[in-house]
Design a protein around this motif. Structure first.
Motif, PDB file in Angstrom:
ATOM      1  N   GLU A 136     -12.336   2.910 -73.485  1.00  0.00           N
ATOM      2  CA  GLU A 136     -12.464   2.764 -74.943  1.00  0.00           C
ATOM      3  C   GLU A 136     -11.469   3.654 -75.670  1.00  0.00           C
ATOM      4  O   GLU A 136     -10.878   3.252 -76.672  1.00  0.00           O
ATOM      5  CB  GLU A 136     -13.894   3.107 -75.371  1.00  0.00           C
ATOM      6  N   LEU A 137     -11.297   4.870 -75.170  1.00  0.00           N
ATOM      7  CA  LEU A 137     -10.350   5.805 -75.776  1.00  0.00           C
ATOM      8  C   LEU A 137      -8.919   5.273 -75.668  1.00  0.00           C
ATOM      9  O   LEU A 137      -8.169   5.247 -76.660  1.00  0.00           O
ATOM     10  CB  LEU A 137     -10.468   7.170 -75.092  1.00  0.00           C
ATOM     11  N   ARG A 142      -3.906   2.749 -77.897  1.00  0.00           N
ATOM     12  CA  ARG A 142      -2.885   1.705 -77.785  1.00  0.00           C
ATOM     13  C   ARG A 142      -2.847   0.823 -79.039  1.00  0.00           C
ATOM     14  O   ARG A 142      -1.770   0.492 -79.532  1.00  0.00           O
ATOM     15  CB  ARG A 142      -3.137   0.856 -76.538  1.00  0.00           C
ATOM     16  N   ARG A 143      -4.024   0.459 -79.558  1.00  0.00           N
ATOM     17  CA  ARG A 143      -4.061  -0.350 -80.781  1.00  0.00           C
ATOM     18  C   ARG A 143      -3.465   0.412 -81.955  1.00  0.00           C
ATOM     19  O   ARG A 143      -2.730  -0.159 -82.776  1.00  0.00           O
ATOM     20  CB  ARG A 143      -5.507  -0.741 -81.117  1.00  0.00           C
ATOM     21  N   VAL A 177       0.089  12.173 -73.837  1.00  0.00           N
ATOM     22  CA  VAL A 177      -0.708  13.001 -72.920  1.00  0.00           C
ATOM     23  C   VAL A 177      -2.049  12.339 -72.624  1.00  0.00           C
ATOM     24  O   VAL A 177      -2.495  12.293 -71.470  1.00  0.00           O
ATOM     25  CB  VAL A 177      -0.912  14.406 -73.516  1.00  0.00           C
ATOM     26  N   THR A 178      -2.717  11.824 -73.649  1.00  0.00           N
ATOM     27  CA  THR A 178      -4.033  11.223 -73.435  1.00  0.00           C
ATOM     28  C   THR A 178      -3.936   9.985 -72.552  1.00  0.00           C
ATOM     29  O   THR A 178      -4.748   9.806 -71.631  1.00  0.00           O
ATOM     30  CB  THR A 178      -4.687  10.859 -74.780  1.00  0.00           C
ATOM     31  N   LEU A 179      -2.960   9.133 -72.792  1.00  0.00           N
ATOM     32  CA  LEU A 179      -2.815   7.935 -71.972  1.00  0.00           C
ATOM     33  C   LEU A 179      -2.433   8.273 -70.533  1.00  0.00           C
ATOM     34  O   LEU A 179      -2.773   7.534 -69.607  1.00  0.00           O
ATOM     35  CB  LEU A 179      -1.766   7.005 -72.583  1.00  0.00           C
ATOM     36  N   ALA A 180      -1.750   9.402 -70.333  1.00  0.00           N
ATOM     37  CA  ALA A 180      -1.322   9.785 -68.991  1.00  0.00           C
ATOM     38  C   ALA A 180      -2.412  10.525 -68.218  1.00  0.00           C
ATOM     39  O   ALA A 180      -2.532  10.368 -66.996  1.00  0.00           O
ATOM     40  CB  ALA A 180      -0.069  10.656 -69.071  1.00  0.00           C
ATOM     41  N   THR A 181      -3.215  11.334 -68.934  1.00  0.00           N
ATOM     42  CA  THR A 181      -4.146  12.217 -68.233  1.00  0.00           C
ATOM     43  C   THR A 181      -5.605  12.079 -68.676  1.00  0.00           C
ATOM     44  O   THR A 181      -6.501  12.571 -67.991  1.00  0.00           O
ATOM     45  CB  THR A 181      -3.740  13.693 -68.447  1.00  0.00           C
ATOM     46  N   GLY A 182      -5.836  11.478 -69.830  1.00  0.00           N
ATOM     47  CA  GLY A 182      -7.185  11.421 -70.375  1.00  0.00           C
ATOM     48  C   GLY A 182      -7.546  12.627 -71.217  1.00  0.00           C
ATOM     49  O   GLY A 182      -8.624  12.668 -71.813  1.00  0.00           O
TER      50      GLY A 182
END
Length: 244
Positions: A136-137, A142-143, A177-182
């Motif tokens: 969900e995050l 991405r949107r 960073v969030t898309l790569a590592t959460g």
């Protein structure tokens, strides 16, 4: 540690808003929760959980606080109904930027609430707020990049304003960073990421000085024009790379 002036403002806000609304909990998010708050520069981001719809009087609470304390102009609050806490797309009454309107509480904000765990009143976020999954995050981020920031980078005028330059670059770095590592990182930590993404060094330093420098920085017309072009070009290039 929160500045004494901020603590006083937040304490007064909680007392005032509880006198007009059925408040179950009040939480901090954003820079206040993640330890990146800059007095007089950062927003004061707050969530109030209410058991019944927030009355219009909550806007009066904000306006009265602003009339007494200029710092309150940066106090932004969304009022979430307990019955809608699990609905990611539900719009919630919000007072921000001097206006009263509705907007959802995003998956990023929901994750910040739990990570920061800063409660001013009532139960902690993790006790009331359903957890946001990584899927969900990631889908929200991405949107946001695809549907908001990438189209915005096709326009010229917004990028002549400091806030667009700041958020455009810092949001891109934090999303990377969030898309790569959460993980969620602060705006300050994003400065270490921007050079690796190819961000223009002069623009990065400009943002750093204005956000964290000791003195107010005034932007002249030549640099404002040059900076706008550099920032737009970076965002137009970096976001497709992140989405791919």
């Amino acid at each position: 540690m929160i500045d004494e002036a901020v603590q006083s403002l937040l304490g007064g806000f909680v007392t005032s808003v509880r006198s007009v609304a059925a408040v179950e909990a009040v939480w901090l998010h954003g820079s206040l929760a993640l330890g990146d708050y800059q007095l007089g520069r950062s927003d004061l981001d707050v969530i109030a959980v209410v058991s019944s719809p927030a009355p219009a009087a909550v806007a009066d609470v904000h306006r009265e606080l602003i009339s007494k304390d200029p710092l309150a102009d940066k106090l932004h609050c969304s009022y979430m109904l307990t019955s809608q806490l699990a609905e990611l797309s539900a719009p919630h009454p919000t007072f921000a930027q001097g206006r009263y309107f509705e907007r959802p509480v995003t998956p990023v904000t929901r994750r910040e609430l739990v990570i920061g765990n800063r409660t001013l009143h009532g139960p902690a976020p993790a006790e009331l707020l359903p957890a946001v999954s990584d899927d969900e995050l990631f889908a929200f981020i991405r949107r946001d990049l695809r549907d908001f920031w990438l189209p915005a980078a096709q326009k010229r005028e917004p990028w002549y304003h400091d806030i667009w330059v700041d958020l455009g670059l810092l949001t891109t770095a934090r999303a990377h960073v969030t898309l790569a590592t959460g993980d969620l990182i602060t705006k300050r930590a994003a400065f270490d990421v921007l050079p690796r993404l190819g961000a223009p060094a002069d623009v990065v330093e400009d943002i750093r000085r204005r956000r964290y420098g000791p003195d107010e920085v005034k932007t002249g017309p030549w640099w404002r024009h040059t900076r706008a072009g550099l920032a737009r070009r970076f965002v137009r290039t970096a976001i497709p790379a992140l989405l791919s």
